[in-house]
Design a protein around this motif. Structure first.
Motif, PDB file in Angstrom:
ATOM      1  N   ILE A 185     140.296  74.374  24.604  1.00  0.00           N
ATOM      2  CA  ILE A 185     139.173  73.769  23.875  1.00  0.00           C
ATOM      3  C   ILE A 185     137.908  74.622  23.990  1.00  0.00           C
ATOM      4  CG2 ILE A 185     140.050  71.424  24.045  1.00  0.00           C
ATOM      5  CD1 ILE A 185     138.056  71.039  26.385  1.00  0.00           C
ATOM      6  N   SER A 186     138.104  75.919  24.159  1.00  0.00           N
ATOM      7  CA  SER A 186     136.964  76.831  24.163  1.00  0.00           C
ATOM      8  C   SER A 186     136.443  76.982  22.742  1.00  0.00           C
ATOM      9  CB  SER A 186     137.387  78.200  24.704  1.00  0.00           C
ATOM     10  OG  SER A 186     137.892  78.099  26.016  1.00  0.00           O
ATOM     11  N   ASP A 187     135.233  77.467  22.619  1.00  0.00           N
ATOM     12  CA  ASP A 187     134.668  77.694  21.282  1.00  0.00           C
ATOM     13  C   ASP A 187     135.295  78.940  20.666  1.00  0.00           C
ATOM     14  OD1 ASP A 187     132.931  75.516  21.338  1.00  0.00           O
ATOM     15  OD2 ASP A 187     131.422  76.647  22.452  1.00  0.00           O
ATOM     16  N   TYR A 188     135.821  78.789  19.459  1.00  0.00           N
ATOM     17  CA  TYR A 188     136.431  79.902  18.726  1.00  0.00           C
ATOM     18  C   TYR A 188     135.597  80.206  17.486  1.00  0.00           C
ATOM     19  CZ  TYR A 188     140.536  78.497  21.492  1.00  0.00           C
ATOM     20  OH  TYR A 188     141.387  78.158  22.508  1.00  0.00           O
ATOM     21  N   ARG A 189     135.621  81.479  17.085  1.00  0.00           N
ATOM     22  CA  ARG A 189     134.855  81.863  15.903  1.00  0.00           C
ATOM     23  C   ARG A 189     135.582  81.477  14.620  1.00  0.00           C
ATOM     24  NH1 ARG A 189     133.100  88.062  15.265  1.00  0.00           N
ATOM     25  NH2 ARG A 189     135.326  88.235  14.821  1.00  0.00           N
ATOM     26  N   THR A 190     136.924  81.544  14.630  1.00  0.00           N
ATOM     27  CA  THR A 190     137.687  81.315  13.397  1.00  0.00           C
ATOM     28  C   THR A 190     138.476  80.015  13.403  1.00  0.00           C
ATOM     29  OG1 THR A 190     139.545  82.588  14.304  1.00  0.00           O
ATOM     30  CG2 THR A 190     137.915  83.794  12.992  1.00  0.00           C
ATOM     31  N   ILE A 191     138.455  79.309  14.530  1.00  0.00           N
ATOM     32  CA  ILE A 191     139.232  78.061  14.626  1.00  0.00           C
ATOM     33  C   ILE A 191     138.337  76.910  15.079  1.00  0.00           C
ATOM     34  CG2 ILE A 191     141.169  76.894  15.765  1.00  0.00           C
ATOM     35  CD1 ILE A 191     142.445  79.612  16.188  1.00  0.00           C
ATOM     36  N   ALA A 192     138.452  75.792  14.381  1.00  0.00           N
ATOM     37  CA  ALA A 192     137.765  74.559  14.787  1.00  0.00           C
ATOM     38  C   ALA A 192     138.802  73.623  15.390  1.00  0.00           C
ATOM     39  CB  ALA A 192     137.103  73.905  13.584  1.00  0.00           C
ATOM     40  N   TYR A 193     138.383  72.804  16.327  1.00  0.00           N
ATOM     41  CA  TYR A 193     139.343  71.879  16.940  1.00  0.00           C
ATOM     42  C   TYR A 193     138.745  70.484  17.056  1.00  0.00           C
ATOM     43  CZ  TYR A 193     136.694  72.330  21.292  1.00  0.00           C
ATOM     44  OH  TYR A 193     135.696  72.314  22.224  1.00  0.00           O
ATOM     45  N   PHE A 194     139.648  69.496  17.040  1.00  0.00           N
ATOM     46  CA  PHE A 194     139.269  68.090  17.191  1.00  0.00           C
ATOM     47  C   PHE A 194     140.295  67.446  18.120  1.00  0.00           C
ATOM     48  CE2 PHE A 194     138.072  69.552  12.992  1.00  0.00           C
ATOM     49  CZ  PHE A 194     136.781  69.085  12.813  1.00  0.00           C
ATOM     50  N   VAL A 195     139.831  66.690  19.096  1.00  0.00           N
ATOM     51  CA  VAL A 195     140.720  65.968  20.001  1.00  0.00           C
ATOM     52  C   VAL A 195     140.252  64.512  20.061  1.00  0.00           C
ATOM     53  CG1 VAL A 195     141.665  65.788  22.329  1.00  0.00           C
ATOM     54  CG2 VAL A 195     141.106  68.045  21.397  1.00  0.00           C
ATOM     55  N   GLY A 196     141.191  63.589  19.859  1.00  0.00           N
ATOM     56  CA  GLY A 196     140.827  62.174  19.879  1.00  0.00           C
ATOM     57  C   GLY A 196     142.011  61.305  19.539  1.00  0.00           C
ATOM     58  N   THR A 197     141.743  60.148  18.967  1.00  0.00           N
ATOM     59  CA  THR A 197     142.816  59.212  18.632  1.00  0.00           C
ATOM     60  C   THR A 197     142.753  58.800  17.160  1.00  0.00           C
ATOM     61  OG1 THR A 197     141.465  57.322  19.313  1.00  0.00           O
ATOM     62  CG2 THR A 197     142.943  58.281  20.968  1.00  0.00           C
ATOM     63  N   VAL A 198     143.925  58.550  16.598  1.00  0.00           N
ATOM     64  CA  VAL A 198     144.051  57.990  15.244  1.00  0.00           C
ATOM     65  C   VAL A 198     145.151  56.933  15.284  1.00  0.00           C
ATOM     66  CG1 VAL A 198     143.273  60.071  14.024  1.00  0.00           C
ATOM     67  CG2 VAL A 198     145.715  59.770  14.556  1.00  0.00           C
ATOM     68  N   LYS A 199     145.192  56.100  14.267  1.00  0.00           N
ATOM     69  CA  LYS A 199     146.213  55.046  14.232  1.00  0.00           C
ATOM     70  C   LYS A 199     147.565  55.576  13.765  1.00  0.00           C
ATOM     71  CE  LYS A 199     143.029  51.161  13.547  1.00  0.00           C
ATOM     72  NZ  LYS A 199     142.638  50.035  12.662  1.00  0.00           N
ATOM     73  N   ASP A 200     147.521  56.572  12.828  1.00  0.00           N
ATOM     74  CA  ASP A 200     148.779  57.065  12.240  1.00  0.00           C
ATOM     75  C   ASP A 200     148.736  58.584  12.151  1.00  0.00           C
ATOM     76  OD1 ASP A 200     150.946  57.731  10.624  1.00  0.00           O
ATOM     77  OD2 ASP A 200     150.782  55.902   9.430  1.00  0.00           O
ATOM     78  N   ASP A 231     149.813  56.752  21.909  1.00  0.00           N
ATOM     79  CA  ASP A 231     148.705  56.239  22.715  1.00  0.00           C
ATOM     80  C   ASP A 231     148.683  54.729  22.577  1.00  0.00           C
ATOM     81  OD1 ASP A 231     146.457  57.095  24.419  1.00  0.00           O
ATOM     82  OD2 ASP A 231     145.203  56.141  22.909  1.00  0.00           O
ATOM     83  N   LYS A 232     147.857  54.064  23.365  1.00  0.00           N
ATOM     84  CA  LYS A 232     147.823  52.600  23.367  1.00  0.00           C
ATOM     85  C   LYS A 232     147.601  52.019  21.977  1.00  0.00           C
ATOM     86  CE  LYS A 232     146.001  52.300  28.089  1.00  0.00           C
ATOM     87  NZ  LYS A 232     144.843  51.890  28.917  1.00  0.00           N
ATOM     88  N   ALA A 233     146.614  52.524  21.268  1.00  0.00           N
ATOM     89  CA  ALA A 233     146.256  51.945  19.973  1.00  0.00           C
ATOM     90  C   ALA A 233     146.668  52.845  18.809  1.00  0.00           C
ATOM     91  CB  ALA A 233     144.760  51.683  19.919  1.00  0.00           C
ATOM     92  N   GLY A 234     147.585  53.745  19.048  1.00  0.00           N
ATOM     93  CA  GLY A 234     147.999  54.655  17.986  1.00  0.00           C
ATOM     94  C   GLY A 234     148.520  55.962  18.538  1.00  0.00           C
ATOM     95  N   PHE A 235     147.772  57.043  18.231  1.00  0.00           N
ATOM     96  CA  PHE A 235     148.190  58.366  18.681  1.00  0.00           C
ATOM     97  C   PHE A 235     147.011  59.173  19.223  1.00  0.00           C
ATOM     98  CE2 PHE A 235     151.304  57.009  15.614  1.00  0.00           C
ATOM     99  CZ  PHE A 235     152.507  57.461  16.119  1.00  0.00           C
ATOM    100  N   LEU A 236     147.282  59.893  20.298  1.00  0.00           N
ATOM    101  CA  LEU A 236     146.341  60.874  20.812  1.00  0.00           C
ATOM    102  C   LEU A 236     146.662  62.169  20.093  1.00  0.00           C
ATOM    103  CD1 LEU A 236     144.180  61.729  22.951  1.00  0.00           C
ATOM    104  CD2 LEU A 236     146.095  62.233  24.482  1.00  0.00           C
ATOM    105  N   VAL A 237     145.654  62.786  19.466  1.00  0.00           N
ATOM    106  CA  VAL A 237     145.914  63.973  18.645  1.00  0.00           C
ATOM    107  C   VAL A 237     144.961  65.116  18.985  1.00  0.00           C
ATOM    108  CG1 VAL A 237     146.788  62.595  16.717  1.00  0.00           C
ATOM    109  CG2 VAL A 237     144.363  63.233  16.786  1.00  0.00           C
ATOM    110  N   ALA A 238     145.448  66.321  18.690  1.00  0.00           N
ATOM    111  CA  ALA A 238     144.612  67.520  18.758  1.00  0.00           C
ATOM    112  C   ALA A 238     144.860  68.294  17.466  1.00  0.00           C
ATOM    113  CB  ALA A 238     144.965  68.368  19.974  1.00  0.00           C
TER     114      ALA A 238
END
Length: 299
Positions: free
Chosen positions: A139-154, A176-183
């Motif tokens: 999860i380091s800062d990249y110049r050409t890649i953006a990242y998101f980490v969190g949860t979604v339902k589907d 995850d409890k309420a759906g999915f943990l995603v990156a």
């Protein structure tokens, strides 16, 4: 049936130069039920200058007692000598020294507790990364890649929505409890569109500030965090024992000081219940008829 003791109304008038001494006598007799003065031709009195110092000391003593776990009662006799000091200055010095020691230990405990809270957040964040098969370096800062980490339902619905934007992304997901943990790792040029897609899919971001910049694997970092937590907890336990030891050593001093200061403060604030003029004070109240002679003789 016992008849109630007859009371006699009294008015005590004297020069302000002896007001302090008169209060001492009244306090020792414990016979006069003082009536609070209502301002008229006489003003309401002001507390003695020492009241602020006494109040400050009493607050300090009670704070120390709470910190070191003091409880119980101790019979106070013989004023300051019962506490083990000669006067208010001696008591103030002793309380200041003890308070300094207690504050030092409490500061150490707070520092350790704050660090434990931070480590708890790190542990939670690292556990999430570990479940996704990622290390904190991912999860380091990249110049050409953006990242998101969190949860979604589907997660599958999210994947289809991202494909409508670009196929240059990687999506990792676990239940995850309420759906999915995603990156999600995606071309930085599509960061804005990806953010909109995630929002539309009910994305809730996972805060990762506490692990950002950490190196190595998540499991190694978790092991390090666990060891540090154990060390900090031992430090807190040792401090708690030190406070308990101080409580045992200073138990009588603190109990007696509390009683003494409370009584002295009551006397120092007593003029707030009196009427006063420039030169005299007036006290009104009630005294048991049988105590009147003793009161008159002592005053």
């Amino acid at each position: 049936m016992l008849a109630p003791e007859r009371m006699k109304k009294v008015t005590i008038v004297g020069p302000k130069t002896v007001m302090d001494k008169a209060i001492g006598e009244l306090h020792s007799l414990k016979a006069v039920h003082i009536t609070d003065h209502q301002k008229n031709e006489f003003d309401i009195g002001s507390p003695f200058e020492r009241a602020d110092k006494l109040s400050e000391l009493l607050v300090a003593v009670r704070a120390i007692s709470l910190a070191v776990g003091i409880s119980g009662k101790k019979e106070l006799s013989n004023g300051f000598r019962a506490v083990g000091v000669k006067n208010l200055a001696g008591l103030s010095k002793a309380v200041k020294q003890l308070n300094s020691k207690v504050s030092e230990i409490q500061a150490s405990v707070k520092e350790a507790e704050d660090e434990l809270k931070k480590l708890g957040l790190q542990e939670t964040q690292l556990s999430c990364l570990q479940r996704l098969g990622l290390g904190p370096g991912s999860i380091s800062d990249y110049r050409t890649i953006a990242y998101f980490v969190g949860t979604v339902k589907d997660a599958q619905r999210l994947r289809k929505s991202l494909l409508a934007v670009t196929d240059r992304f990687e999506l990792l997901s676990v239940d995850d409890k309420a759906g999915f943990l995603v990156a999600v790792f995606i071309d930085s040029g599509k960061k804005t569109e990806a953010s909109e897609v995630l929002t539309a899919n009910g994305f809730s971001e996972l805060a990762l500030a506490e692990v950002k910049g950490m190196k190595g694997t998540a499991s190694a970092a978790l092991e390090s965090v666990a060891k540090t937590k154990e060390k900090l907890q031992r430090r807190i336990d040792a401090s708690s024992k030190e406070l308990a030891k101080l409580g045992g050593k200073w138990n009588d001093f603190l109990l007696l000081s509390d009683q003494l200061l409370a009584k002295e403060l009551e006397k120092a604030q007593a003029p707030l219940r009196f009427g006063v003029s420039r030169n005299i004070f007036v006290i009104q109240g009630w005294v048991p008829s049988g105590e009147f002679g003793s009161l008159e003789a002592n005053l």
